[in-house]
Motif scaffolding. Structure first.
Motif, PDB file in Angstrom:
ATOM      1  N   VAL A  49       0.921  -1.189  -0.046  1.00  0.00           N
ATOM      2  CA  VAL A  49       0.017   0.043   0.023  1.00  0.00           C
ATOM      3  C   VAL A  49       0.897   0.989  -0.094  1.00  0.00           C
ATOM      4  O   VAL A  49       1.670   1.494   0.971  1.00  0.00           O
ATOM      5  CB  VAL A  49      -0.831   0.170   1.129  1.00  0.00           C
ATOM      6  N   SER A  50       1.024   1.985  -1.247  1.00  0.00           N
ATOM      7  CA  SER A  50       1.940   2.990  -1.277  1.00  0.00           C
ATOM      8  C   SER A  50       1.363   4.287  -1.869  1.00  0.00           C
ATOM      9  O   SER A  50       0.456   4.273  -2.590  1.00  0.00           O
ATOM     10  CB  SER A  50       2.971   2.465  -2.210  1.00  0.00           C
ATOM     11  N   ASN A  51       1.736   5.532  -1.178  1.00  0.00           N
ATOM     12  CA  ASN A  51       1.299   6.724  -2.036  1.00  0.00           C
ATOM     13  C   ASN A  51       2.543   7.028  -2.722  1.00  0.00           C
ATOM     14  O   ASN A  51       3.759   7.146  -2.575  1.00  0.00           O
ATOM     15  CB  ASN A  51       1.081   7.780  -0.904  1.00  0.00           C
ATOM     16  N   GLN A  52       2.315   7.458  -4.121  1.00  0.00           N
ATOM     17  CA  GLN A  52       3.186   7.664  -5.153  1.00  0.00           C
ATOM     18  C   GLN A  52       2.638   9.203  -5.561  1.00  0.00           C
ATOM     19  O   GLN A  52       1.994   9.172  -6.462  1.00  0.00           O
ATOM     20  CB  GLN A  52       3.407   6.870  -6.175  1.00  0.00           C
ATOM     21  N   ASP A  53       3.314  10.156  -4.971  1.00  0.00           N
ATOM     22  CA  ASP A  53       2.675  11.746  -5.474  1.00  0.00           C
ATOM     23  C   ASP A  53       2.792  11.855  -6.845  1.00  0.00           C
ATOM     24  O   ASP A  53       4.002  12.011  -7.217  1.00  0.00           O
ATOM     25  CB  ASP A  53       3.504  12.739  -4.512  1.00  0.00           C
ATOM     26  N   LEU A  78      -1.281  -1.857  -4.245  1.00  0.00           N
ATOM     27  CA  LEU A  78      -2.380  -0.730  -4.181  1.00  0.00           C
ATOM     28  C   LEU A  78      -1.723   0.583  -4.155  1.00  0.00           C
ATOM     29  O   LEU A  78      -0.623   0.831  -3.280  1.00  0.00           O
ATOM     30  CB  LEU A  78      -3.314  -0.731  -2.941  1.00  0.00           C
ATOM     31  N   ILE A  79      -1.684   1.337  -4.966  1.00  0.00           N
ATOM     32  CA  ILE A  79      -0.934   2.659  -5.307  1.00  0.00           C
ATOM     33  C   ILE A  79      -1.964   3.811  -5.230  1.00  0.00           C
ATOM     34  O   ILE A  79      -2.483   3.663  -6.080  1.00  0.00           O
ATOM     35  CB  ILE A  79       0.040   2.311  -6.496  1.00  0.00           C
ATOM     36  N   ASP A  80      -1.834   4.778  -4.578  1.00  0.00           N
ATOM     37  CA  ASP A  80      -2.539   5.950  -4.645  1.00  0.00           C
ATOM     38  C   ASP A  80      -1.691   6.985  -5.362  1.00  0.00           C
ATOM     39  O   ASP A  80      -0.400   7.178  -4.977  1.00  0.00           O
ATOM     40  CB  ASP A  80      -2.948   6.740  -3.465  1.00  0.00           C
ATOM     41  N   GLU A  81      -2.164   7.715  -6.380  1.00  0.00           N
ATOM     42  CA  GLU A  81      -1.414   8.363  -7.245  1.00  0.00           C
ATOM     43  C   GLU A  81      -1.485   9.964  -7.040  1.00  0.00           C
ATOM     44  O   GLU A  81      -0.958  10.810  -7.808  1.00  0.00           O
ATOM     45  CB  GLU A  81      -1.635   8.091  -8.808  1.00  0.00           C
ATOM     46  N   SER A  82      -2.272  10.399  -6.079  1.00  0.00           N
ATOM     47  CA  SER A  82      -2.763  11.737  -5.786  1.00  0.00           C
ATOM     48  C   SER A  82      -1.620  12.500  -4.905  1.00  0.00           C
ATOM     49  O   SER A  82      -0.815  11.981  -4.752  1.00  0.00           O
ATOM     50  CB  SER A  82      -4.089  12.063  -4.914  1.00  0.00           C
ATOM     51  N   PHE A  83      -1.676  13.998  -5.160  1.00  0.00           N
ATOM     52  CA  PHE A  83      -1.000  14.648  -4.345  1.00  0.00           C
ATOM     53  C   PHE A  83      -1.661  15.100  -2.987  1.00  0.00           C
ATOM     54  O   PHE A  83      -2.821  14.731  -2.874  1.00  0.00           O
ATOM     55  CB  PHE A  83      -0.682  16.027  -5.210  1.00  0.00           C
ATOM     56  N   HIS A 106      -2.142  17.558  -1.244  1.00  0.00           N
ATOM     57  CA  HIS A 106      -3.216  18.384  -1.050  1.00  0.00           C
ATOM     58  C   HIS A 106      -4.502  18.239  -1.750  1.00  0.00           C
ATOM     59  O   HIS A 106      -5.634  19.005  -1.346  1.00  0.00           O
ATOM     60  CB  HIS A 106      -2.827  19.985  -1.747  1.00  0.00           C
ATOM     61  N   GLU A 107      -4.665  17.219  -2.248  1.00  0.00           N
ATOM     62  CA  GLU A 107      -6.147  16.906  -3.011  1.00  0.00           C
ATOM     63  C   GLU A 107      -6.815  15.947  -1.953  1.00  0.00           C
ATOM     64  O   GLU A 107      -8.063  15.755  -2.271  1.00  0.00           O
ATOM     65  CB  GLU A 107      -5.755  15.992  -4.128  1.00  0.00           C
ATOM     66  N   ASN A 108      -6.207  15.614  -0.892  1.00  0.00           N
ATOM     67  CA  ASN A 108      -6.928  15.007   0.280  1.00  0.00           C
ATOM     68  C   ASN A 108      -7.805  13.886  -0.170  1.00  0.00           C
ATOM     69  O   ASN A 108      -9.077  13.638   0.215  1.00  0.00           O
ATOM     70  CB  ASN A 108      -7.874  15.791   1.163  1.00  0.00           C
ATOM     71  N   ALA A 109      -7.169  13.129  -0.829  1.00  0.00           N
ATOM     72  CA  ALA A 109      -8.232  11.895  -1.819  1.00  0.00           C
ATOM     73  C   ALA A 109      -8.272  10.762  -0.682  1.00  0.00           C
ATOM     74  O   ALA A 109      -7.458  10.656   0.169  1.00  0.00           O
ATOM     75  CB  ALA A 109      -7.267  11.201  -3.039  1.00  0.00           C
ATOM     76  N   PRO A 110      -9.702  10.476  -0.758  1.00  0.00           N
ATOM     77  CA  PRO A 110     -10.202   9.234   0.032  1.00  0.00           C
ATOM     78  C   PRO A 110      -9.116   7.728   0.041  1.00  0.00           C
ATOM     79  O   PRO A 110      -9.233   6.902   0.914  1.00  0.00           O
ATOM     80  CB  PRO A 110     -11.423   8.932  -0.133  1.00  0.00           C
ATOM     81  N   THR A 111      -8.436   7.927  -1.182  1.00  0.00           N
ATOM     82  CA  THR A 111      -7.524   6.665  -1.404  1.00  0.00           C
ATOM     83  C   THR A 111      -6.109   6.788  -0.893  1.00  0.00           C
ATOM     84  O   THR A 111      -5.448   5.805  -0.921  1.00  0.00           O
ATOM     85  CB  THR A 111      -7.611   6.175  -2.823  1.00  0.00           C
ATOM     86  N   ARG A 112      -5.782   7.847  -0.577  1.00  0.00           N
ATOM     87  CA  ARG A 112      -4.418   8.293   0.249  1.00  0.00           C
ATOM     88  C   ARG A 112      -4.347   7.720   1.539  1.00  0.00           C
ATOM     89  O   ARG A 112      -5.035   8.189   2.510  1.00  0.00           O
ATOM     90  CB  ARG A 112      -4.178   9.713  -0.300  1.00  0.00           C
TER      91      ARG A 112
END
Length: 367
Positions: A52-56, A90-95, A97-103
């Motif tokens: 589970v990774s955030n990739q800005d 599972l990778i979230d691609e958001s930044f 500041h977008e406060n994405a529910p998947t991040r």
């Protein structure tokens, strides 16, 4: 049959994170120390793995997908070549500041897993290097392990994580505070380590080190006592705290040997020689404290430890550990006799706390 999942962050957890926070070339790919042997141990313990990774901004001009994919695919290939597979990535691609529910630490990526009844959530855990990974675990209701890094702190390494999850170690931490002493004891009955003892009494430290070393378990004990008065409170309270830690770490005592002697067979007393001295110990984690001592000492002290307190150490240990202990010592040199006592008891403890299965070793149904 339900299986636990180890959810793992990627950058800084599986592979080292570079200064620019983007692993966008093969030259930047470095595996975190100890990750592969630890994950092999966890795999053998029944764990499945999910990244589970955030990739800005992945896929933007600032972080093109093709620069990410090559190093990522190589990482996956290396893990696969070592026998480590991942159930999902599972990778979230958001930044941020977008406060994405998947991040992370949000749980948007976890919706299918939250509905999966085949997962053993009680044993599942999250490993990451950042506080957001810990918050993600808290939101998911599972155990969190934050890897120790210069950037974000943390206190775990991969070896310790594998031990904590795969071995289900029997551990205890006891803090005992009175007007006379302040003591902290930590034990891990399923891990051998160099004992760390600090009581202010050099010879007593050396004797308690024998308990951990020859008992085969990790032991640390720190005591600040009223040594300006005398040694009694420090010696007694340290033994009481150690006994309490042993009792708490053993839990319901299922699977233990229960009986121990310093010989090769349970229930058979074997003399432990130390030059001209011999000591024998036989013990039972019966839950009923009882101590029998047969021996004497000629010297008033050995080092800074009064010899009159030696039997008192074991009596105190029995009281809080729920031990029945019979200890005998003979010899000419009191240093040898005292040390033989501690080593004999340690070897008996080693045998009694050893895991032999899951049965409770008692016809009463409780210990």
């Amino acid at each position: 049959m339900s299986r636990p999942i180890l959810f793992v962050d990627r950058d800084g957890t599986l592979i080292e994170e570079p200064a620019d926070f983007q692993i966008d070339s093969f030259a930047k790919l470095r595996f975190v120390e100890g990750v592969i042997p630890a994950m092999l141990k966890l795999r053998d313990a029944g764990y499945e793995f999910v990244i589970v990774s955030n990739q800005d901004g992945l896929g933007t001009d600032a972080y093109p997908r093709d620069t990410f994919q090559g190093p990522h695919d190589l990482m996956m290939h290396v893990f696969e070549s070592q026998g480590i597979g991942f159930r999902d990535v599972l990778i979230d691609e958001s930044f941020p500041h977008e406060n994405a529910p998947t991040r992370k630490p949000q749980l948007g990526l976890m919706t299918p897993y939250l509905k999966d009844r085949s997962i053993d959530w009680s044993r599942s855990a999250m490993v990451g290097d950042r506080p957001t990974d810990v918050q993600f675990a808290d939101n998911l209701g599972i155990r969190a392990f934050q890897l120790r890094t210069p950037q974000f702190g943390g206190e775990w390494d991969w070896t310790g994580i594998a031990h904590a999850l795969a071995d289900a170690p029997r551990t205890a931490r006891v803090e005992r505070r009175t007007n006379e002493t302040t003591i902290t004891v930590e034990v891990d009955l399923d891990r051998a380590a160099t004992p760390l003892i600090r009581t202010g009494l050099g010879f007593y430290d050396h004797m308690l080190e024998q308990i951990g070393k020859h008992g085969g378990f990790a032991l640390s004990l720190d005591c600040v006592g009223d040594l300006h008065i005398d040694e009694h409170h420090t010696v007694e309270d340290s033994a009481l705290a150690l006994g309490q830690a042993l009792r708490e770490a053993l839990g319901d005592k299922r699977g233990i040997g229960r009986y121990g002697s310093d010989g090769p067979a349970p229930g058979v007393t074997f003399t432990l020689p130390m030059d001209e001295a011999i000591a024998s110990a036989a013990l039972d984690f019966s839950g009923r404290p009882y101590f029998v001592f047969d021996g004497d000492f000629r010297r008033e002290r050995v080092g800074d430890l009064p010899t009159e307190l030696v039997p008192h150490v074991f009596r105190s240990l029995c009281e809080t550990a729920g031990l029945n202990l019979h200890l005998t010592v003979r010899g000419e040199n009191d240093h040898h006799k005292v040390e033989a006592c501690f080593k004999a008891v340690a070897r008996a403890l080693r045998q009694a706390i050893a895991r032999e299965g899951r049965e409770l070793p008692s016809t009463k149904g409780v210990l």
